[in-house]
Design a protein around this motif. Sequence first.
Motif, PDB file in Angstrom:
ATOM      1  N   ALA A 120       1.467   7.012  -1.342  1.00 48.57           N
ATOM      2  CA  ALA A 120       2.032   5.839  -0.448  1.00 48.57           C
ATOM      3  C   ALA A 120       1.126   4.387  -0.474  1.00 48.57           C
ATOM      4  CB  ALA A 120       1.609   5.421   1.225  1.00 48.57           C
ATOM      5  N   MET A 121      -0.382   4.443  -0.915  1.00 46.86           N
ATOM      6  CA  MET A 121      -0.221   3.088  -1.636  1.00 46.86           C
ATOM      7  C   MET A 121       0.272   2.435  -2.956  1.00 46.86           C
ATOM      8  SD  MET A 121      -2.966   2.608   0.922  1.00 46.86           S
ATOM      9  CE  MET A 121      -1.982   3.698   1.644  1.00 46.86           C
ATOM     10  N   LEU A 122       0.632   3.691  -4.199  1.00 47.67           N
ATOM     11  CA  LEU A 122       0.973   3.295  -5.050  1.00 47.67           C
ATOM     12  C   LEU A 122       2.673   2.391  -4.534  1.00 47.67           C
ATOM     13  CD1 LEU A 122      -0.332   6.379  -7.154  1.00 47.67           C
ATOM     14  CD2 LEU A 122      -1.233   4.272  -7.211  1.00 47.67           C
ATOM     15  N   GLY A 147      -4.346   0.856  -9.597  1.00 48.89           N
ATOM     16  CA  GLY A 147      -5.165   2.173  -9.546  1.00 48.89           C
ATOM     17  C   GLY A 147      -6.695   2.237  -8.667  1.00 48.89           C
ATOM     18  N   ALA A 148      -6.704   1.128  -9.073  1.00 46.09           N
ATOM     19  CA  ALA A 148      -8.812   0.896  -8.736  1.00 46.09           C
ATOM     20  C   ALA A 148      -8.374   0.785  -7.048  1.00 46.09           C
ATOM     21  CB  ALA A 148      -9.450   0.400  -9.414  1.00 46.09           C
ATOM     22  N   LEU A 195      -7.269   4.048  -5.355  1.00 44.95           N
ATOM     23  CA  LEU A 195      -8.368   4.872  -5.686  1.00 44.95           C
ATOM     24  C   LEU A 195      -9.142   4.915  -4.011  1.00 44.95           C
ATOM     25  CD1 LEU A 195      -8.811   7.890  -6.701  1.00 44.95           C
ATOM     26  CD2 LEU A 195      -9.980   6.368  -8.732  1.00 44.95           C
ATOM     27  N   THR A 196     -10.001   3.370  -4.580  1.00 46.08           N
ATOM     28  CA  THR A 196     -10.882   3.612  -3.729  1.00 46.08           C
ATOM     29  C   THR A 196     -10.476   3.387  -2.427  1.00 46.08           C
ATOM     30  OG1 THR A 196     -11.328   1.909  -5.530  1.00 46.08           O
ATOM     31  CG2 THR A 196     -12.819   1.467  -3.266  1.00 46.08           C
ATOM     32  N   HIS A 197      -9.546   2.942  -2.100  1.00 46.13           N
ATOM     33  CA  HIS A 197      -8.848   3.226  -0.271  1.00 46.13           C
ATOM     34  C   HIS A 197      -9.274   3.874   0.345  1.00 46.13           C
ATOM     35  CE1 HIS A 197      -7.102   1.358   2.960  1.00 46.13           C
ATOM     36  NE2 HIS A 197      -6.059   2.903   2.748  1.00 46.13           N
ATOM     37  N   THR A 198      -8.060   5.103  -1.011  1.00 49.99           N
ATOM     38  CA  THR A 198      -8.236   6.546  -0.833  1.00 49.99           C
ATOM     39  C   THR A 198      -9.611   7.497   0.153  1.00 49.99           C
ATOM     40  OG1 THR A 198      -6.050   6.661  -1.440  1.00 49.99           O
ATOM     41  CG2 THR A 198      -6.700   8.971  -1.263  1.00 49.99           C
ATOM     42  N   ALA A 199     -10.493   6.941  -1.525  1.00 47.36           N
ATOM     43  CA  ALA A 199     -11.531   7.494  -1.468  1.00 47.36           C
ATOM     44  C   ALA A 199     -12.332   7.602  -0.084  1.00 47.36           C
ATOM     45  CB  ALA A 199     -12.378   7.552  -2.591  1.00 47.36           C
TER      46      ALA A 199
END
Length: 216
Positions: free
Chosen positions: A56-58, A159-160, A163-167
């Motif tokens: 969803a972020m992407l 992407g960073a 990925l950081t947000h999802t982590a």
Amino acid sequence: MTTTAGLWLAVVLSGLYHGINPGMGWPLAVSSAMMERRETALFRALGALAIGHFAAMLVILVPFSLMTALVTYERPIRIGGGLLVAGLGVYLLITRRHPRFLSRIPPSQLALWSFLVAIVHGAALMLVPIYLGLCAAEDLDSGHRAAQDLMARNATLLGAVALTHTAAMIVSGGTLAYAVHRWLGLSFLRKTWFDLEAVWATSLVIVGGLGIASAL
């Protein structure tokens, strides 16, 4: 001027906030573990939630990544992104409605459910002003760099951020899910559950407003 470190902190904090919010799905991970009576089911469910949230972020950020190549219109794009996020927050405050189709998605499709929830409830949109601020903070000059180089930098940054947000989201939500399943039990949910809808909508308005302010 908003600093790069401050914006990255906002990426992490928004992820932690999304993870704590039950609406993003961590109670479903607890439910999966209890129904299957296996702890591994909890981690599988968290993995599915992470995949859906990341996707969803992407989906939301990619169009803005493409638009940031138009450096001439960087400020209007950032203001427009902030208005979009704040507008969704106001809409959620007024309507207080949950899309019914989300309740019809079976537990076996948690990744799809997580993806749609992040889109519908504006979790992905919340990152837009932060991401656009990071693009500006990198001080990219289109007059001295080729467009392809600029796009590559934005894609890497996108992407960073996602990925950081999802982590961060999975760390906070997963910690809560594990604690409820392992030690606290369902009684904890019944005693402490409260509706975060108004808090969530208000936070969208605040983030949108901060995004607009940082662009001005």
